[in-house]
Design an enzyme around this catalytic site. Sequence first.
Site, mmCIF file in Angstrom:
data_model
loop_
_atom_site.group_PDB
_atom_site.id
_atom_site.type_symbol
_atom_site.label_atom_id
_atom_site.label_comp_id
_atom_site.label_asym_id
_atom_site.label_seq_id
_atom_site.Cartn_x
_atom_site.Cartn_y
_atom_site.Cartn_z
ATOM 1 N N GLU A 338 36.165 47.099 42.127
ATOM 2 C CA GLU A 338 36.362 45.883 41.330
ATOM 3 C C GLU A 338 35.231 45.689 40.316
ATOM 4 O O GLU A 338 34.663 44.604 40.183
ATOM 5 C CB GLU A 338 36.482 44.660 42.253
ATOM 6 C CG GLU A 338 37.674 44.760 43.189
ATOM 7 C CD GLU A 338 37.923 43.513 44.034
ATOM 8 O OE1 GLU A 338 36.973 42.775 44.314
ATOM 9 O OE2 GLU A 338 39.095 43.292 44.400
ATOM 10 N N ASP A 412 43.968 43.740 51.458
ATOM 11 C CA ASP A 412 42.871 42.784 51.245
ATOM 12 C C ASP A 412 43.090 41.471 51.995
ATOM 13 O O ASP A 412 43.489 40.484 51.383
ATOM 14 C CB ASP A 412 42.753 42.505 49.743
ATOM 15 C CG ASP A 412 41.547 41.645 49.416
ATOM 16 O OD1 ASP A 412 40.744 41.410 50.321
ATOM 17 O OD2 ASP A 412 41.414 41.219 48.257
ATOM 18 N N GLU A 440 40.626 32.895 52.273
ATOM 19 C CA GLU A 440 40.967 33.173 50.877
ATOM 20 C C GLU A 440 42.478 33.183 50.637
ATOM 21 O O GLU A 440 42.945 32.678 49.631
ATOM 22 C CB GLU A 440 40.366 34.521 50.464
ATOM 23 C CG GLU A 440 40.726 34.910 49.042
ATOM 24 C CD GLU A 440 40.128 36.243 48.605
ATOM 25 O OE1 GLU A 440 39.363 36.855 49.364
ATOM 26 O OE2 GLU A 440 40.445 36.665 47.475
HETATM 27 O O1 GCW Z 1 39.327 39.641 48.602
HETATM 28 C C1 GCW Z 1 38.830 40.092 47.388
HETATM 29 C C2 GCW Z 1 38.324 38.869 46.715
HETATM 30 C C3 GCW Z 1 37.073 39.073 45.911
HETATM 31 C C4 GCW Z 1 36.081 39.827 46.793
HETATM 32 C C5 GCW Z 1 36.669 41.177 47.130
HETATM 33 C C6 GCW Z 1 35.792 41.993 48.051
HETATM 34 C C7 GCW Z 1 33.715 39.550 46.876
HETATM 35 O O2 GCW Z 1 39.329 38.328 45.916
HETATM 36 O O3 GCW Z 1 36.599 37.796 45.553
HETATM 37 O O4 GCW Z 1 34.831 39.964 46.165
HETATM 38 O O5 GCW Z 1 37.873 41.006 47.803
HETATM 39 O O6 GCW Z 1 36.033 41.981 49.242
HETATM 40 O O7 GCW Z 1 34.882 42.652 47.572
#
Ligand code: GCW
Length: 752
Positions: A338, A412, A440
């Site tokens: 990311e 995720d 989240e």
């Molecule tokens: O779940 C996603 C989130 C990001 C997060 C990323 C990760 C910290 O949307 O905000 O970043 O994963 O786990 O690195």
Amino acid sequence: MKLNPFVHHKPIFPTVYPLRSGMVCRFLTQLTCLLAVVVCGLGCGVLRADDGYRAWLRYDPLDQLSQRQAWTAVASGYICREDDPSVQVALEELMSGLGGLLGIEPEVRPEVSGSGGVLIGTIDGNPEIAVRLRPDDADQIGSEGYVVRTYANGNGKPLVMVAARSGIGVLYGVFDLLRQVQTGVYPYGLDRVDQPKIGLRMLNHWDNLNRTVERGYAGFSLWEWFELPDYISPRYRDYARLCASVGINASVLTNVNANAVILTEPYLEKVAALADVFRPYGVRVYLTARFSAPMEIGGLETADPLDPQVAGWWKQKVEEIYRHVPDFGGFLVKANSEGQPGPQDYGRSHADGANMMADALAPYGGTVMWRAFVYAAEVEMDRAMQAYAEFQPLDGTFRPNVFVQIKNGAIDFMPTEPFHPLFGAMPKTRQTLELQITQEYLGASIHLAYLAPMWKQCLDADTRMAGAGTTVAKVIAGSNSADGYLPGAIAGVANTGTNRNWTGHPLAAANWYAFGRLAWNPDLSPESVAEEWVRMTFSNDASVVESLRQMLMESHPAVVDYMMPLGLHHIMAWDHHYGPGPWIDQGRPDWTAVYYHKADKDGIGFDRTASGSGAVQQYHPDVAGLFADANACPDRYLLWFHHMPWDHPMPSGNNLWDEICLRYQRGVDTVGSWLEVWSGLKDSMDAQRHDHVMRLLTRQERESRWWRDACLSYFQTFSNRPLPEGVGVPEHDLEYYRNLRLRYVPGTPSEQ
Ligand code: GCW
């Protein structure tokens, strides 16, 4: 023997808001305590306003009279003769805990006398302990475990002993003892011998240096960086106490989307101040390391892990860190994920990057937690497969002090995910299971979702990698299991913040609690953990325990039902992830919803069998066989692995479309049913928490309908079928839901 003279009088958590005048404050505190004892003694329940700050360590007068009398008879004094800082904080906790629960303030003595009492200490530090232990006790408690046992003491007075090899073991034992008292267990015949099954039990804070918290929904970061190291908020100690009370022994202070500034000298002084507070509580500090730090704060032109200057910079930096924090735990690293920098920017592998840092940390006993959460938009491969494809071939190439940190599922932290195929598939590499405590994708701090049942599914999942029974829990426990895996770790992304009650939703503290308890012992049942938490946080009143435990247990399945049933995933709103967004089709493909649900006129779901992306094949053949067979696949993963026709007959007798609709409805109905249950508890708890939860549940019920209506209206454009009977009719048309735009949702990294 040196004892802290303040411990007799200093309440660890304030029982009332601090007032300006010390005298008034003390008087009111005493009056409040007295009244509470009287009220409780009269059996009227605990009705004082409670702001939730004390979480599950409330220590209000025990609401069960006969247990209270029994414990009062035992706790006639405390016997302790050690200076060890962890034993000292254990003693403070014991005195504050039993003092509050039993309304007593007995003396500390160095020796056991005829009058019984609570004897605490280490095997080597107190001969009174050694003579009382059984021969096999020491082998069963390891370095962090304990024995909590009741003895008859000569003249009929019972003696409770809390014994361990280390000071931290004593502290854990004291917390266990207090838990027994709080949950209404009698002292007689107590015989508890326990030690953690997983060695490293960490919280990961996604906290930024400006004190925003990525995906944090409970206020700002707990770490007051600007005030540190001069001002030490009392909150740090209470944080450490709460962690230690459930066995959490490590804390990564900073966001994985890292800022190199944390590694500069002024910040290391601040980190050291926090580490000093946490140390007696056994909580070791870790930091996130930004891979490009040598360039950003070190003035180098590259961060290439094979460049000797870069490796030298990290060595020096690590040396500097240990000067400030002698028991520093190590680094957590998100690299080439990311948009974060990483070794691949220089054509190097994840192992090259991790090993370079590991070499710098090794002389001090530090470790690298290297995240496997990697996927690239440019790669054609199903996102669910990319981490395995990247990391599995690297097995055997990581240094012994590297842990590969793997999210519970391959996408995720979705409401439900099958376990990550990397678990058990790298037998020569230490593995960390990363769970997300903060919600989240599960309604932030607004919706009730008790996550232990979901975590337990992952911990219990049988990877089969070293034969039947190679569960994820065993893989990460490592040497405790017979399967030959190296000891690993467990990490939870924290849900804490500056909200007075720590976690925003008064019931979300159950997730912090449950994470620690399951990390300590993954064999515990989510239900028993829920019950402990309710008893400690609310009351031992049977109707409260029964109703709230049931609500907690129903909550995660209900949220899955009204958000993403039957294995649907990633259909939430863009960016802030709060609320439905199954129509999202713009932006990088693997951040859209359509990439995942693949709804069309024929059906819905992501085909990950051999005829689709082939992701199932990353699992052991036995597991792959199960997931690949639509008739055998657990229905919670059906649309994760299969694209199924709308009229596919489900085991319930419904066709798929009707089943989807009815699941959404079931979720809404379950939340609706809690409103009445919760109303019924009004007189059984303080108005403050009751009212707060009532308002949140009311919103959750409304928003569960929002999810149902938005998702079904959207999917209906593909299925072209009517809603089955019993499913609520959407209040608005699809356009309305598509156009809803939430602003400033907490925890969202981008400004909006
Ligand atoms: O779940 C996603 C989130 C990001 C997060 C990323 C990760 C910290 O949307 O905000 O970043 O994963 O786990 O690195």
